[in-house]
Design a protein around this motif. Structure first.
Motif: not given
Length: 199
Positions: A94-103, A136-141
């Motif tokens: 949807g927002p087209k983001i790649l992110f890091a997160a806690p599992f 934490v958003t790392l990459v947009r688009k």
């Protein structure tokens, strides 16, 4: 005022996460694209490390009255410090983001986010009701064509405060200055706080 409540990362954590991103996602440029043709798709863009944060509640555009009411309620909120382990990544179409997160998000983090959203609603600010997923958003688009990271992140964050961020558009991109902060305090007696020099 376009704003959100969130957690900031320390300078060292931001640098460590940026270094991991360069190793794990070498195909994603850290530079903003320039001179795109009208029909040319914008390539994925790395989020600047200084913008790394974890949103607890997105507020959107709020009025001065809503702002003051929310800050007044949050001044009374109590919560303990906690750690967050960024140990997985994900992609949202949807927002087209790649992110890091806690599992497995920590319970104190989830409780804090719940209380802040409750405070926002009490201030007349409509916040989304879908399940909260810290990241934490790392990459947009980003698109599904962006290759998966070569290795998972492994970064522990220690959270001792949370903040009111304003979202400000500038010629060089969006920035998130902190406008107000609240400390997370250990749930210990006044005598113990005095002994530790916390009061």
């Amino acid at each position: 005022m376009r704003s959100f409540i969130g957690l900031d990362l320390s300078a060292n954590n931001k640098l460590a996460l940026a270094e991991w991103r360069e190793k794990a996602l070498p195909s994603v440029s850290a530079k903003r694209p320039e001179g795109l043709l009208p029909n040319q798709k914008s390539p994925p863009v790395s989020v600047p490390p200084e913008n790394y944060h974890i949103t607890l509640a997105f507020l959107g555009d709020i009025t001065p009255r809503q702002h003051d009411e929310l800050l007044s309620i949050l001044d009374e909120l109590t919560a303990e410090p906690f750690d967050i382990e960024l140990d997985t990544t994900g992609y949202w179409d949807g927002p087209k983001i790649l992110f890091a997160a806690p599992f497995s998000p920590e319970k104190p983090l989830m409780k804090l986010a719940k209380e802040i959203r409750k405070a926002a609603r009490a201030s007349g600010i409509p916040v989304e009701s879908r399940e909260y997923r810290p990241h934490v958003t790392l990459v947009r688009k980003a698109t599904s064509e962006v290759p998966a990271p070569l290795l998972p992140p492994s970064l522990k964050l220690h959270c001792q405060d949370f903040h009111f961020f304003e979202s400000v558009s500038t010629p060089s991109g969006v920035r998130y200055p902190i406008r107000h902060s609240w400390s997370l305090e250990p749930n210990i007696s006044v005598r113990e706080r005095l002994r530790r020099g916390l009061l």
